[in-house]
Motif scaffolding. Sequence first.
Motif: not given
Length: 261
Positions: A207-209, A212-223
């Motif tokens: 889960a990412v806002g 959010d300019d720090i976290a990076g893509s939630a979708q890319e990690l989940a993949a």
Amino acid sequence: MDLNPPAFSTFTHDGLPIAYFDEGDPSGDPILLIHGFASSANVNWVFPGWLKTLGDAGYRVIALDNRGHGASGKPHDPSVYHPQSMAGDAVALLDHLGIADAHVMGYSMGARISAFLTLAHPNRVRSLVLGGLGIGMVTGVGDWDPIADALNAPSLDVVTHERGRMFRAFADQTKSDRKALAACISTSRDLLSVEDMGRIAVPVLVAVGTKDDIAGSAQELAALIPDAVALDIPGRDHMLAVGDRVFKKAALEFWAKVGQA
């Protein structure tokens, strides 16, 4: 916002006092919460309402102050802040409480610690919620040396780096030990590989806002994770996403689904 912190207890691990709370329904499924950099169990989980939300849902809610933070020990030695060491504190807390396994949720640095914990102790983790950290878990989250510089600066007034100012102001607001945080930020950013993420075998919510300019893509990690789903937290930046009601609703639905599996 809930401004009534629970009572904390302390145990010792790795020569350090580790503060924690153990609240909610003692017979409920346990959820272990691991907070982010420069934060604390109260700042990440109590004040934004997570403790109340999870307690009201019937869970046993456990959270620790990471080493260097809150009421836990605050060494100034960077070598003690690698994620593996902080994950060890979390596992030691489960041992201390006699808990065989738990759902684990971490935010930002806490998400990184939670992933290291899951890889090192897969039998202790029922499911995983990674908040505030997406593909940055693997690719990195930018240059954080200016944050260490900001924490070591004599005052906020002389800090010009935007992200440095944000974290220095946050550290001042939470009355943190800035030397401990500067040591922590220098070694707590160890990356995990694509192969590491592929070895996570429990259900995962990332889960990412959207701001959010720090976290990076939630979708890319989940993949990269075999059993993972991604959540965009609408209109929230890194600091505000943690307490968002969309995040809480999605997490409760995720755990309900995991519990039925």
